[in-house]
Design a protein around this motif. Sequence first.
Motif, mmCIF file in Angstrom:
data_model
loop_
_atom_site.group_PDB
_atom_site.id
_atom_site.type_symbol
_atom_site.label_atom_id
_atom_site.label_comp_id
_atom_site.label_asym_id
_atom_site.label_seq_id
_atom_site.Cartn_x
_atom_site.Cartn_y
_atom_site.Cartn_z
ATOM 1 N N HIS A 62 39.241 -26.448 -38.476
ATOM 2 C CA HIS A 62 40.641 -26.219 -38.115
ATOM 3 C C HIS A 62 40.994 -24.727 -38.100
ATOM 4 O O HIS A 62 42.050 -24.323 -38.596
ATOM 5 C CB HIS A 62 41.575 -26.986 -39.067
ATOM 6 N N THR A 63 40.103 -23.921 -37.537
ATOM 7 C CA THR A 63 40.319 -22.473 -37.471
ATOM 8 C C THR A 63 39.725 -21.942 -36.171
ATOM 9 O O THR A 63 38.636 -22.350 -35.771
ATOM 10 C CB THR A 63 39.639 -21.749 -38.655
ATOM 11 N N GLU A 64 40.472 -21.035 -35.525
ATOM 12 C CA GLU A 64 39.958 -20.289 -34.376
ATOM 13 C C GLU A 64 39.430 -18.957 -34.901
ATOM 14 O O GLU A 64 40.183 -18.169 -35.487
ATOM 15 C CB GLU A 64 41.066 -20.055 -33.351
ATOM 16 N N ILE A 65 38.130 -18.716 -34.722
ATOM 17 C CA ILE A 65 37.486 -17.532 -35.289
ATOM 18 C C ILE A 65 37.116 -16.588 -34.147
ATOM 19 O O ILE A 65 36.318 -16.942 -33.269
ATOM 20 C CB ILE A 65 36.235 -17.934 -36.088
ATOM 21 N N VAL A 66 37.700 -15.391 -34.158
ATOM 22 C CA VAL A 66 37.452 -14.399 -33.105
ATOM 23 C C VAL A 66 36.808 -13.168 -33.742
ATOM 24 O O VAL A 66 37.316 -12.633 -34.729
ATOM 25 C CB VAL A 66 38.759 -14.010 -32.379
ATOM 26 N N TYR A 142 42.588 -11.379 -23.724
ATOM 27 C CA TYR A 142 41.820 -12.587 -24.025
ATOM 28 C C TYR A 142 42.781 -13.646 -24.551
ATOM 29 O O TYR A 142 43.344 -13.503 -25.638
ATOM 30 C CB TYR A 142 40.724 -12.299 -25.052
ATOM 31 N N ALA A 143 42.973 -14.692 -23.769
ATOM 32 C CA ALA A 143 43.925 -15.740 -24.135
ATOM 33 C C ALA A 143 43.290 -16.715 -25.106
ATOM 34 O O ALA A 143 42.140 -17.131 -24.938
ATOM 35 C CB ALA A 143 44.406 -16.479 -22.891
ATOM 36 N N LEU A 144 44.051 -17.089 -26.110
ATOM 37 C CA LEU A 144 43.633 -18.082 -27.083
ATOM 38 C C LEU A 144 44.737 -19.146 -27.153
ATOM 39 O O LEU A 144 45.508 -19.200 -28.115
ATOM 40 C CB LEU A 144 43.410 -17.429 -28.448
ATOM 41 N N PRO A 145 44.830 -19.977 -26.110
ATOM 42 C CA PRO A 145 45.932 -20.949 -26.056
ATOM 43 C C PRO A 145 45.910 -21.938 -27.210
ATOM 44 O O PRO A 145 46.952 -22.477 -27.595
ATOM 45 C CB PRO A 145 45.721 -21.650 -24.711
ATOM 46 N N GLU A 146 44.722 -22.185 -27.770
ATOM 47 C CA GLU A 146 44.628 -23.113 -28.903
ATOM 48 C C GLU A 146 45.480 -22.654 -30.086
ATOM 49 O O GLU A 146 45.918 -23.468 -30.912
ATOM 50 C CB GLU A 146 43.171 -23.261 -29.348
ATOM 51 N N ALA A 147 45.710 -21.339 -30.188
ATOM 52 C CA ALA A 147 46.516 -20.793 -31.280
ATOM 53 C C ALA A 147 47.830 -20.198 -30.780
ATOM 54 O O ALA A 147 48.579 -19.612 -31.567
ATOM 55 C CB ALA A 147 45.718 -19.719 -32.032
#
Length: 220
Positions: A62-66, A142-147
């Motif tokens: 449950h984490t978006e890691i960039v 850089y799009a991160l639509p999930e977050a």
Amino acid sequence: MDVRRADERYRGGDPAAGIESLHAFSFGPHYDPDNLRFGAVLACNEERLAPGAGFGEHPHSHTEIVTWVVEGELTHRDSAGHESVVRPGDVQRLSSAGGVRHVERNDGPVPLRFVQMWLAPLEPGGDPAYEIVHGIADSTPYALPEAGAMLHVRRLAPGERTAVPDAGLLYAHVVRGEVLLDGETLRAGDAARVTDAKDLEAVAGSGGAAEVLLWEMTAG
């Protein structure tokens, strides 16, 4: 604008194993209930790995890691079958979703330094996903639509100016050099948390090139 200086970060890692970590937010044993997140940003960790050092297989969910590499090369392997080498200028994203395990190592001959940012997804669960964009340009967010977030990279020559995105919430992290933002001088490792960012400019200092990461988020 809330400015957090590099020397205020929580120190972590395992120096004896060649791992040095600096955490901008409450992390592990450094629990701070007043510093848990800013918008979607849950963590902004500066990591330094000596040659041969690394993080063994460990889980995320449950984490978006960039990840943004500053110097050296980062070797990534995960339980979904992805394996890659991340170099300066690349943006790497791992959506841990319902759960994934990964390994991060410095298999190169020189020290590795990278910034890793964790963002909270809008919806939990789902299937893990992986992406790497090689050599992203400053003009390409850089799009991160999930977050519900968007990352902007700005690499500036000495004295160069750049517009900062208007945003309900803006998180700025200086990777290298010196940047003047809304009257505040930010140096490498410094960060600014801005609410209702509008008509702001970032200006690189005269002493050398600068690099800053900007997360554009909606206030919610």
